[in-house]
Design an enzyme around this catalytic site. Structure first.
Site, PDB file in Angstrom:
ATOM      1  N   TRP B 332       0.820  -1.197   0.000  1.00 33.01           N
ATOM      2  CA  TRP B 332       0.000   0.000   0.000  1.00 33.01           C
ATOM      3  C   TRP B 332       0.869   1.268   0.000  1.00 33.01           C
ATOM      4  CZ3 TRP B 332      -0.288   3.346   4.396  1.00 33.01           C
ATOM      5  CH2 TRP B 332      -1.043   4.486   4.142  1.00 33.01           C
ATOM      6  N   HIS B 333       1.993   1.223   0.718  1.00 34.70           N
ATOM      7  CA  HIS B 333       2.860   2.403   0.734  1.00 34.70           C
ATOM      8  C   HIS B 333       3.407   2.685  -0.658  1.00 34.70           C
ATOM      9  CE1 HIS B 333       2.949   3.664   4.873  1.00 34.70           C
ATOM     10  NE2 HIS B 333       3.087   2.413   5.270  1.00 34.70           N
ATOM     11  N   GLY B 334       3.551   1.645  -1.451  1.00 39.21           N
ATOM     12  CA  GLY B 334       4.054   1.837  -2.811  1.00 39.21           C
ATOM     13  C   GLY B 334       4.772   0.582  -3.257  1.00 39.21           C
TER      14      GLY B 334
END
Lengths: 77, 403
Positions: B332-334
């Site tokens: 989700w952060h990347g």
């Protein structure tokens, strides 16, 4: 079936502790219950008392002591 | 045209202060003006997403319409039927835009997706959560206008805290009595001022003054074992301090502003550096995110695994789910190796932490517990966390893979 006795039995089974002497102690603060334990509790309640509680109904602050759990379960049976 | 980062500079706060005055007076006299709330919400959304950032504004409008349609459609459907596949399909559709936004930079050489805008993940969390509670039947009375207010509540739109629909609705539909509200004003103002200290003084000092120097020193000191050096260690601590003060400061602004609006948005941080273990850390750090993951990913997956008896041992269930949960958080952060490693690191840390807690419970007599072990636990946890933030920072990527 006696709700109180069943709940205490399930809790004793889950936490490995007899909690009947500390009915108002916070089970999450003392580390006896966690998310995993909560889910196990819900599943046990379902299989032993036939009450179904969806995960999103599980508001931690309403289920954090043996007494609260018993009250909650009694309202659901 | 004026354009601001939310809570980015003194002018923003000045405008915010003026805009809130009528609302505060109204609440003091027991009134909540929906119209005024809507107007200032739109006004601040335009300040954030308008002007030079108008493409983000368009993306926001399209995104919101799409999510409202899905959530509302599902709520209508759920009143009639309750099919699993439909529910999964709706959830997949709801997270699709976010997935595209997160994956695009990884496959397009760092280019950002056109459909992205500041805060898209936080809006996705709110929409998905609303859908899941609708499925469970916990949320029965879905109101499209309240849902829009919930999604577009401007104090928290860009980076949380992530509120819950039912909690928000309860606050939004009522007016706190005067004593309660006076307490909220007092707290809100204090939060905002502590936020000033955190974000504009401490985070600025750590992030803008110290961090660039340490970065340069660390890059110059490359060549040793894994390119590590004392400046890298310094970077680790300074980055962690920066990350905490920056995000905790922002969160205090968001919570403080909500309080002034009579909405008790939940707190995001609770003295995380005092945590005696990683599990406790996640009860204190970015709380609304970790609780979201706990309630809507971890607990649901555990429930599903146990109901379908996927693993024989409950411990295996818990461990596998920890890893999945934190990996999802990493993704989700990347989609970069360091965010994913960060997630994996925390997943493993939780597994080890749980095993240790079980061991300690079993051998209560032989494991010493005193003030020293308590301090040691806090010290160890803080350092593990700082190390994970070093991974998270992406500095290692720069250290190892750039010239």
């Amino acid at each position: 079936m006696d709700v109180q006795a069943t709940v205490l039995e399930i809790l004793a089974d889950l936490t490995g502790n007899d909690v009947s002497g500390a009915m108002d102690d916070n089970l999450f603060d003392s580390g006896l219950l966690d998310s995993m334990g909560s889910v196990q509790l819900l599943l046990q309640l379902q299989s032993e008392l036939g009450i179904s509680v969806p995960v999103s109904e599980f508001e931690r602050s309403e289920w954090d002591t043996p007494n609260k759990i018993i009250t909650k379960v009694e309202s659901l049976v | 045209m004026l354009s601001f980062e939310p809570y980015g500079n003194p002018t923003y706060f000045a405008i915010l202060g003026v805009a809130l005055i009528p609302l505060v007076i109204g609440l003091l006299y027991g009134r909540r003006s929906r119209l005024y709330e809507t107007i200032i919400s739109i006004f601040f959304l335009v300040l954030t997403f308008g002007g030079p950032k108008w493409t983000q504004g368009v993306a926001l409008i399209v995104y919101i319409s799409y999510e409202v349609l899905l959530t509302w459609g599902y709520a209508v459907y759920r009143k009639q039927k309750n099919s699993g596949p439909i529910f999964y399909l709706m959830v997949i559709l709801a997270i699709l835009p976010l997935t595209i936004v997160k994956v695009t930079p990884a496959v397009e050489n760092g280019q950002n997706s056109l459909i992205g805008f500041l805060g898209i993940s936080y809006l996705t969390f709110r929409a998905v959560q609303t859908m899941m509670e609708t499925r469970d039947g916990t949320l029965k009375n879905f109101q499209i206008m309240t849902f829009l207010q919930f999604m577009l509540f401007f104090p928290t739109i860009s980076s949380g805290p992530i509120d819950r629909y039912r909690r928000f609705e309860h606050d939004y539909r009522s007016v706190p009595d005067r004593d309660t509200y006076l307490g909220m004003i007092q707290k809100g103002v204090r939060y905002i001022f502590v936020g000033f200290l955190y974000k504009f003084i401490l985070a600025y000092y750590f992030g803008q003054i110290l961090l660039p120097r340490l970065l340069q020193m660390g890059m110059q000191a490359r060549g040793g074992f894994l390119d590590l050096s004392w400046p890298v260690l310094g970077y680790m601590y300074v980055y962690s301090a920066y990350l905490f003060f920056d995000f905790a400061g922002y969160s205090l602004f968001a919570v403080g502003t909500s309080y002034l609006m009579g909405i008790a948005t939940p707190m995001n941080f609770k003295q995380p550096w005092r945590s005696p273990n990683i599990k406790d850390f996640w009860n204190r750090w970015h709380i609304t995110l970790s609780f979201w993951f706990r309630d809507f990913i971890y607990m649901r997956l555990v429930f599903w695994f146990m109901k379908h008896r996927v693993f024989k041992n409950p411990r295996t269930t818990a461990n596998v789910t920890y890893i999945i949960n934190m990996l999802v958080m990493g993704f989700w952060h990347g989609v970069t190796w360091y965010y994913i490693t960060y997630g994996l690191f925390h997943g493993c840390a939780l597994v080890i932490n749980d095993a240790w807690l079980r061991y300690k419970k079993k051998h209560r007599e032989s494991v010493p517990h005193n003030r020293f072990t308590q301090w040691f636990a806090i010290f160890l946890t803080a350092n593990l966390v700082c190390f994970s933030f070093l991974i998270f920072s992406g500095f290692l990527n720069q250290l190892w893979f750039t010239n």
